[in-house]
Design a protein around this motif. Structure first.
Motif, PDB file in Angstrom:
ATOM      1  N   ARG A  65       0.852  -1.201   0.000  1.00 11.80           N
ATOM      2  CA  ARG A  65       0.000   0.000   0.000  1.00 11.80           C
ATOM      3  C   ARG A  65       0.881   1.242   0.000  1.00 11.80           C
ATOM      4  NH1 ARG A  65      -5.148  -1.463   0.235  1.00 11.80           N
ATOM      5  NH2 ARG A  65      -5.587  -3.482   1.181  1.00 11.80           N
ATOM      6  N   LEU A  66       1.031   1.842  -1.190  1.00 12.98           N
ATOM      7  CA  LEU A  66       1.908   3.011  -1.332  1.00 12.98           C
ATOM      8  C   LEU A  66       1.161   4.226  -1.857  1.00 12.98           C
ATOM      9  CD1 LEU A  66       5.051   1.510  -3.174  1.00 12.98           C
ATOM     10  CD2 LEU A  66       4.816   1.938  -0.730  1.00 12.98           C
ATOM     11  N   LEU A  67       0.201   4.012  -2.753  1.00  8.49           N
ATOM     12  CA  LEU A  67      -0.370   5.112  -3.524  1.00  8.49           C
ATOM     13  C   LEU A  67      -1.879   5.223  -3.388  1.00  8.49           C
ATOM     14  CD1 LEU A  67       1.501   4.361  -6.875  1.00  8.49           C
ATOM     15  CD2 LEU A  67       2.147   6.073  -5.168  1.00  8.49           C
ATOM     16  N   CYS A  68      -2.368   6.468  -3.475  1.00 13.72           N
ATOM     17  CA  CYS A  68      -3.809   6.688  -3.531  1.00 13.72           C
ATOM     18  C   CYS A  68      -4.298   6.357  -4.946  1.00 13.72           C
ATOM     19  CB  CYS A  68      -4.134   8.136  -3.164  1.00 13.72           C
ATOM     20  SG  CYS A  68      -3.667   9.334  -4.428  1.00 13.72           S
ATOM     21  N   GLY A  69      -5.596   6.298  -5.130  1.00  7.22           N
ATOM     22  CA  GLY A  69      -6.178   5.941  -6.426  1.00  7.22           C
ATOM     23  C   GLY A  69      -5.758   6.882  -7.543  1.00  7.22           C
ATOM     24  N   ASP A  70      -5.695   8.193  -7.248  1.00  5.23           N
ATOM     25  CA  ASP A  70      -5.324   9.173  -8.285  1.00  5.23           C
ATOM     26  C   ASP A  70      -3.889   8.945  -8.765  1.00  5.23           C
ATOM     27  OD1 ASP A  70      -7.784  10.313  -8.107  1.00  5.23           O
ATOM     28  OD2 ASP A  70      -7.157  11.943  -6.752  1.00  5.23           O
ATOM     29  N   CYS A  71      -2.994   8.737  -7.813  1.00  4.90           N
ATOM     30  CA  CYS A  71      -1.584   8.530  -8.180  1.00  4.90           C
ATOM     31  C   CYS A  71      -1.410   7.197  -8.893  1.00  4.90           C
ATOM     32  CB  CYS A  71      -0.689   8.620  -6.952  1.00  4.90           C
ATOM     33  SG  CYS A  71      -0.592  10.306  -6.313  1.00  4.90           S
ATOM     34  N   GLU A  72      -2.141   6.202  -8.429  1.00  2.08           N
ATOM     35  CA  GLU A  72      -2.082   4.892  -9.080  1.00  2.08           C
ATOM     36  C   GLU A  72      -2.515   5.015 -10.549  1.00  2.08           C
ATOM     37  OE1 GLU A  72      -1.669   1.615  -7.395  1.00  2.08           O
ATOM     38  OE2 GLU A  72      -3.082   0.314  -8.449  1.00  2.08           O
ATOM     39  N   ASN A  73      -3.564   5.802 -10.793  1.00  2.00           N
ATOM     40  CA  ASN A  73      -4.039   6.006 -12.175  1.00  2.00           C
ATOM     41  C   ASN A  73      -3.001   6.700 -13.032  1.00  2.00           C
ATOM     42  OD1 ASN A  73      -6.467   4.809 -11.819  1.00  2.00           O
ATOM     43  ND2 ASN A  73      -7.581   6.714 -11.393  1.00  2.00           N
ATOM     44  N   LYS A  74      -2.367   7.699 -12.417  1.00  2.00           N
ATOM     45  CA  LYS A  74      -1.339   8.453 -13.142  1.00  2.00           C
ATOM     46  C   LYS A  74      -0.211   7.514 -13.584  1.00  2.00           C
ATOM     47  CE  LYS A  74       1.622  12.267 -11.448  1.00  2.00           C
ATOM     48  NZ  LYS A  74       1.094  13.592 -11.437  1.00  2.00           N
ATOM     49  N   LEU A  75       0.264   6.692 -12.661  1.00  2.00           N
ATOM     50  CA  LEU A  75       1.366   5.785 -12.987  1.00  2.00           C
ATOM     51  C   LEU A  75       0.924   4.687 -13.964  1.00  2.00           C
ATOM     52  CD1 LEU A  75       2.862   7.334 -10.823  1.00  2.00           C
ATOM     53  CD2 LEU A  75       3.518   5.189  -9.740  1.00  2.00           C
ATOM     54  N   SER A  76      -0.328   4.270 -13.838  1.00  2.00           N
ATOM     55  CA  SER A  76      -0.748   3.165 -14.715  1.00  2.00           C
ATOM     56  C   SER A  76      -0.913   3.622 -16.161  1.00  2.00           C
ATOM     57  CB  SER A  76      -2.000   2.465 -14.187  1.00  2.00           C
ATOM     58  OG  SER A  76      -3.050   3.364 -14.126  1.00  2.00           O
ATOM     59  N   LYS A  77      -1.105   4.916 -16.397  1.00  2.00           N
ATOM     60  CA  LYS A  77      -1.148   5.423 -17.777  1.00  2.00           C
ATOM     61  C   LYS A  77       0.218   5.268 -18.442  1.00  2.00           C
ATOM     62  CE  LYS A  77      -4.520   8.929 -17.026  1.00  2.00           C
ATOM     63  NZ  LYS A  77      -4.452  10.284 -16.497  1.00  2.00           N
ATOM     64  N   TRP A  78       1.270   5.572 -17.705  1.00  3.02           N
ATOM     65  CA  TRP A  78       2.631   5.421 -18.257  1.00  3.02           C
ATOM     66  C   TRP A  78       2.941   3.943 -18.474  1.00  3.02           C
ATOM     67  CZ3 TRP A  78       4.512   8.900 -13.702  1.00  3.02           C
ATOM     68  CH2 TRP A  78       4.059  10.205 -13.923  1.00  3.02           C
ATOM     69  N   GLU A  79       2.522   3.137 -17.509  1.00  9.40           N
ATOM     70  CA  GLU A  79       2.752   1.694 -17.626  1.00  9.40           C
ATOM     71  C   GLU A  79       2.061   1.114 -18.837  1.00  9.40           C
ATOM     72  OE1 GLU A  79       2.632   0.823 -12.980  1.00  9.40           O
ATOM     73  OE2 GLU A  79       1.386  -0.468 -14.221  1.00  9.40           O
ATOM     74  N   ASP A  80       0.835   1.544 -19.025  1.00 12.22           N
ATOM     75  CA  ASP A  80       0.054   1.026 -20.134  1.00 12.22           C
ATOM     76  C   ASP A  80       0.737   1.364 -21.463  1.00 12.22           C
ATOM     77  OD1 ASP A  80      -2.335  -0.307 -21.028  1.00 12.22           O
ATOM     78  OD2 ASP A  80      -2.864   1.634 -21.906  1.00 12.22           O
ATOM     79  N   ILE A 102      14.199   1.299 -31.516  1.00 11.34           N
ATOM     80  CA  ILE A 102      12.789   1.669 -31.419  1.00 11.34           C
ATOM     81  C   ILE A 102      12.704   3.180 -31.576  1.00 11.34           C
ATOM     82  CG2 ILE A 102      10.650   1.504 -30.079  1.00 11.34           C
ATOM     83  CD1 ILE A 102      11.793  -0.777 -28.528  1.00 11.34           C
ATOM     84  N   GLU A 103      11.868   3.631 -32.505  1.00  9.55           N
ATOM     85  CA  GLU A 103      11.727   5.073 -32.745  1.00  9.55           C
ATOM     86  C   GLU A 103      10.277   5.497 -32.575  1.00  9.55           C
ATOM     87  OE1 GLU A 103      14.696   6.315 -36.176  1.00  9.55           O
ATOM     88  OE2 GLU A 103      13.906   4.294 -36.481  1.00  9.55           O
ATOM     89  N   GLY A 104      10.108   6.776 -32.294  1.00 13.54           N
ATOM     90  CA  GLY A 104       8.759   7.328 -32.164  1.00 13.54           C
ATOM     91  C   GLY A 104       8.159   7.137 -30.783  1.00 13.54           C
ATOM     92  N   ILE A 105       9.026   6.921 -29.802  1.00 17.66           N
ATOM     93  CA  ILE A 105       8.555   6.757 -28.418  1.00 17.66           C
ATOM     94  C   ILE A 105       8.205   8.122 -27.827  1.00 17.66           C
ATOM     95  CG2 ILE A 105       9.327   6.116 -26.081  1.00 17.66           C
ATOM     96  CD1 ILE A 105      11.060   3.940 -27.352  1.00 17.66           C
ATOM     97  N   ASP A 106       7.147   8.153 -27.052  1.00 14.76           N
ATOM     98  CA  ASP A 106       6.789   9.359 -26.300  1.00 14.76           C
ATOM     99  C   ASP A 106       7.778   9.446 -25.124  1.00 14.76           C
ATOM    100  OD1 ASP A 106       5.655  11.056 -24.281  1.00 14.76           O
ATOM    101  OD2 ASP A 106       3.715  10.893 -25.300  1.00 14.76           O
ATOM    102  N   TYR A 107       8.740  10.359 -25.252  1.00 15.03           N
ATOM    103  CA  TYR A 107       9.830  10.445 -24.284  1.00 15.03           C
ATOM    104  C   TYR A 107       9.310  10.581 -22.850  1.00 15.03           C
ATOM    105  CZ  TYR A 107      13.814  12.291 -21.660  1.00 15.03           C
ATOM    106  OH  TYR A 107      14.780  12.483 -20.714  1.00 15.03           O
ATOM    107  N   ALA A 108       8.397  11.523 -22.641  1.00 13.06           N
ATOM    108  CA  ALA A 108       7.924  11.806 -21.278  1.00 13.06           C
ATOM    109  C   ALA A 108       7.273  10.570 -20.652  1.00 13.06           C
ATOM    110  CB  ALA A 108       6.947  12.979 -21.282  1.00 13.06           C
ATOM    111  N   LYS A 109       6.390   9.916 -21.390  1.00 13.44           N
ATOM    112  CA  LYS A 109       5.679   8.759 -20.816  1.00 13.44           C
ATOM    113  C   LYS A 109       6.635   7.621 -20.472  1.00 13.44           C
ATOM    114  CE  LYS A 109       1.204   9.426 -23.034  1.00 13.44           C
ATOM    115  NZ  LYS A 109       0.456   9.116 -24.259  1.00 13.44           N
ATOM    116  N   PHE A 110       7.536   7.340 -21.398  1.00 13.92           N
ATOM    117  CA  PHE A 110       8.451   6.210 -21.186  1.00 13.92           C
ATOM    118  C   PHE A 110       9.415   6.498 -20.037  1.00 13.92           C
ATOM    119  CE2 PHE A 110       9.776   2.236 -23.289  1.00 13.92           C
ATOM    120  CZ  PHE A 110      10.961   1.986 -22.626  1.00 13.92           C
TER     121      PHE A 110
END
Ligand code: ZN
Length: 255
Positions: A65-80, A102-110
């Motif tokens: 148990r580390l993260l609230c639902g909002d933070c979990e959602n934020k991180l899971s978008k990058w993971e996805d 690999i080219e065309g990666i979204d730098y910020a998300k990755f």
């Protein structure tokens, strides 16, 4: 009574946003990276640290148990986003060869995904991640994640080495506790999952790596990632691991 007690336990300060909210039982390493490990009973094999440790089966990935639902959602978008690059579903330009390009990666998300993993491992109290302790960098990375600021390619850079177990067969069947070592004078943390090594540089002078050949393999702001392929029998770690497993089996089977 027990219900009330559970409620108290799960309402705590979120490790990322510091809000007092109900905390989710979050994974540290995303479950898609465990996938190749799962057997038909949804168990994964944790390789023993030493000959004295037993093989363990766990019903689920390592959670805390580390993260609230909002933070979990934020991180899971990058993971996805990263999951779709590695496990299909994302239209992206991949050129095979060694290194894989690999080219065309979204730098910020990755990059934020990479940082979120490192940070979670540092914040975690689980024994599996005990060697990951980022000191003052933990707070710096928390701020980057919270504000969604990935930093430059030299800010906490990470490179990924894909490990070949046999010709054209990538290592995809185990994870291993992360550990720390020095590379070119910098503190690094090495994680193993998703088919290879993820090596993070954690120091305040990583800008100096711009003259190093290693920096070719950092994800760059243009969205290019080079992934070298290395045969396991050329990597000291795997040579030693093979010896450990032999020792472990001997120990298990008695003298
Ligand atoms: Zn939060």
């Amino acid at each position: 009574m027990l219900g009330a007690l559970n409620k108290i336990q799960i309402h705590m300060k979120c490790k990322l946003c510091y809000n007092d909210k109900e905390l989710k039982n979050s994974h540290i390493i995303p479950e898609f990276f465990y996938k190749p490990l799962y057997d038909e009973k949804h168990r994964f094999n944790v390789i023993p640290l030493s000959e004295d440790q037993k093989f363990r089966y766990e019903q689920k990935g390592l959670r805390e148990r580390l993260l609230c639902g909002d933070c979990e959602n934020k991180l899971s978008k990058w993971e996805d986003y990263v999951r779709r690059i590695f496990y299909g579903g994302k239209e992206i330009l991949i050129t095979n060869g060694n290194p894989i390009k690999i080219e065309g990666i979204d730098y910020a998300k990755f990059k934020l995904f990479q940082l979120s993993l490192l940070w979670r491992a540092s914040v975690s109290k689980l024994d599996f991640f005990k060697d990951v302790s980022l000191g003052p960098h933990e707070e710096k990375i928390r701020q980057m994640l919270l504000n969604e600021k990935p930093g430059s390619r030299f800010k906490y850079p990470c490179f990924f080495i894909m490990v070949l177990m046999e010709k054209n067969k990538v290592l995809d069947d185990f994870i291993y506790p992360p550990n720390t070592m020095k590379i070119e004078g910098h503190r690094t943390y090495r994680f193993i999952f998703g088919g290879g090594f993820w090596i993070y540089f954690v120091s305040s002078h990583t800008q100096m790596l711009n003259t190093s050949k290693i920096s070719e393999f950092f994800l760059n702001e243009e969205g290019r990632l080079l992934i070298p392929l290395r045969p396991a029998d050329k990597i000291e770690f795997f040579i030693n691991l093979a010896k450990d497993v032999v020792k472990y089996n001997k120990h298990k089977n008695g003298p």
